[in-house]
Design a protein around this motif. Structure first.
Motif: not given
Length: 500
Positions: A139-147
């Motif tokens: 998405s726009f934020w390009q966040d690589t966070s997992t659950f």
């Protein structure tokens, strides 16, 4: 002889005149003195009266001021309503079946949160095991966070074990099997997912490509609706590191002021570009937003009339408009305001339009240390979770636009007891603001009209809004109020039987 007598008479006459003048002067002095004493006594009495009355006036003014302040901050009455998410007596424990559903979430934090809650309910309807969802990384934020970076995974699995079987990953022996890849229809009802169960005849794994808005807002069984609430408000707890820092930031806010507003100032680049709202922006800024919209493939609408958007109430309020709005509502200049948002488009220059009216403004970056925020850097969803925690717990929550976070926070605050949430009537407010700017309204009249316009927009209990009459099918679902924005009456009630 004659001359002598004449001289004596003249002297006597002079003496008498002098005596008369002296007596007149003396009388004048006495009258003046008496008048001075009278005025002094009268003035002294007024001073004594003032000294006696002023404390009482101050007390009365103080009481009036306190009353107005309480009205400004107090939450609306919940009328005895409370959360009710306990299953009905007909609800049975989830069966253990050897079929699985994998999910790829889409969108920002709150779009993913509500999507996950939907997928829990869909897994229950389709009698399947849910694999921990994969979060959006493109998405726009390009966040690589997992659950597990954002949510307490163990708590999520355990708290829903009576509802849906949830596993951390797909069994290895199934990983290479062909999957039924589905884009489930938006705002689908129970009958749609019952039809989708035909997929199990040919597949052991179903992959869901999108999770947002996959369930209808209304006309679902009570137990399914309550399951959605259990999933969102109880099971999807944030990770311990996020919860811990969120609590610290709230304590630091409370040390600055007794009360605070959480303002979701959605004046960010992606929102302005998506909505095509350029009011108050320079030509260069407007062009930058147009290019961004043109290049974002999944944003279908490219050509947008900014003026029409604003007049229709579809634009986020600008920092200046928010400041004028808060002043009109009666909030004092010293009010502590927490900005729950990402980077404001236009930076400090644009934000000054708000801080010039309300200087006591803080961001999470001002409350947390660099060390505390280091682990959250470049993880927009994790920092958005901090904003969410602080917004839910605020004394007053105000969103400048009705996006995913605004709806999710409003719904959560309703669920917790109808905490005060002020949702601006942007269409009506813009009309008043334009009249004020054109000199067609006095400031006092503007304030009165703003308060009248928002007298029923403070988060008081009300049943979820339905679609306009005559609208049917999927169009109806789009126009209904979101279930997660207002889970009343299914998850908020007066009955003791539904409590948990």
């Amino acid at each position: 002889m004659v001359n002598h007598r004449g001289h004596h008479s003249k002297n006597l006459s002079t003496f008498r005149n002098r005596k008369s003048s002296f007596l007149s002067f003396t009388l004048y002095v006495i009258i003046l003195f008496a008048l001075s004493i009278f005025i002094f006594m009268l003035y002294s009495k007024d001073i004594l009266d003032d000294e006696h009355n002023t404390p009482l006036l101050r007390v009365e003014n103080s009481k009036h001021k306190q009353l107005l302040e309480n009205q400004l901050w107090e939450a609306p009455s919940s009328h005895g309503l409370h959360p009710c998410v306990k299953p009905t007596s007909k609800y049975k424990a989830a069966p253990v079946l050897d079929r699985y559903m994998t999910v790829r979430c889409n969108g920002g934090l709150n779009q993913m949160r509500t999507g996950i809650a939907d997928m829990v309910a869909v897994a229950r309807i389709m009698n399947t095991t849910l694999v921990i969802p994969q979060l959006d990384k493109s998405s726009f934020w390009q966040d690589t966070s997992t659950f597990s970076d954002i949510f307490d995974e163990v708590h999520f699995i355990k708290s829903l074990q009576q509802d849906v079987r949830i596993v951390k990953e797909l069994p290895k022996e199934l990983a290479s099997l062909p999957r039924a890849r589905k884009h489930f229809t938006s705002w689908a009802g129970l009958s749609y997912y019952e039809e989708m169960m035909e997929l199990w005849k040919d597949h052991q794994v179903i992959h869901v490509a999108k999770s947002d808005a996959r369930l209808a807002n209304n006309y679902l069984p009570l137990d399914i609706q309550r399951l959605r609430c259990r999933a969102l408000y109880h099971a999807l707890r944030f990770s311990p590191s996020i919860e811990s820092l969120g609590k610290k930031l709230m304590e630091r806010l409370r040390s600055r002021a007794k009360r605070y507003i959480a303002l979701h100032l959605r004046y960010e680049k992606d929102m302005l570009s998506f909505t095509g709202c350029t009011y108050g922006l320079s030509d260069a800024e407007s062009e930058e937003l147009r290019v961004m919209r043109e290049k974002t493939s999944h944003w279908k609408i490219k050509n947008i009339n900014s003026t029409e958007q604003r007049i229709s109430g579809l634009c986020p309020l600008t920092p200046m408009e928010v400041g004028i709005f808060l002043q009109a509502l009666g909030f004092p200049r010293s009010t502590l305001i927490y900005i729950a948002a990402g980077e404001i488009y236009g930076g400090e220059r644009r934000l000054l339009e708000l801080t010039s009216r309300f200087p006591n403004i803080v961001f999470k970056e001002m409350l947390a240390t660099q060390e505390e925020l280091r682990t959250f850097s470049n993880h927009a969803s994790q920092t958005a979770a901090l904003d969410y925690i602080i917004s839910v717990e605020s004394d007053v929550f105000i969103p400048s636009h009705s996006g995913n976070m605004a709806r999710a926070v409003e719904g959560h605050r309703r669920f917790l007891g109808h905490q005060k949430t002020i949702t601006p009537d942007r269409k009506g407010l813009v009309e008043l603001l334009d009249k004020l700017e054109a000199g067609l309204l006095e400031v006092s009249s503007f304030s009165s009209l703003v308060n009248q316009l928002h007298k029923n927009r403070f988060g008081a209990p009300r049943k979820r809004g339905a679609a306009p009459l005559g609208i049917k099918g999927r169009a109806r679902s789009r126009l209904e109020e979101s279930f997660y924005q207002n889970p009343y009456p299914e998850c908020i009630c007066k009955s003791e039987t539904g409590m948990r």
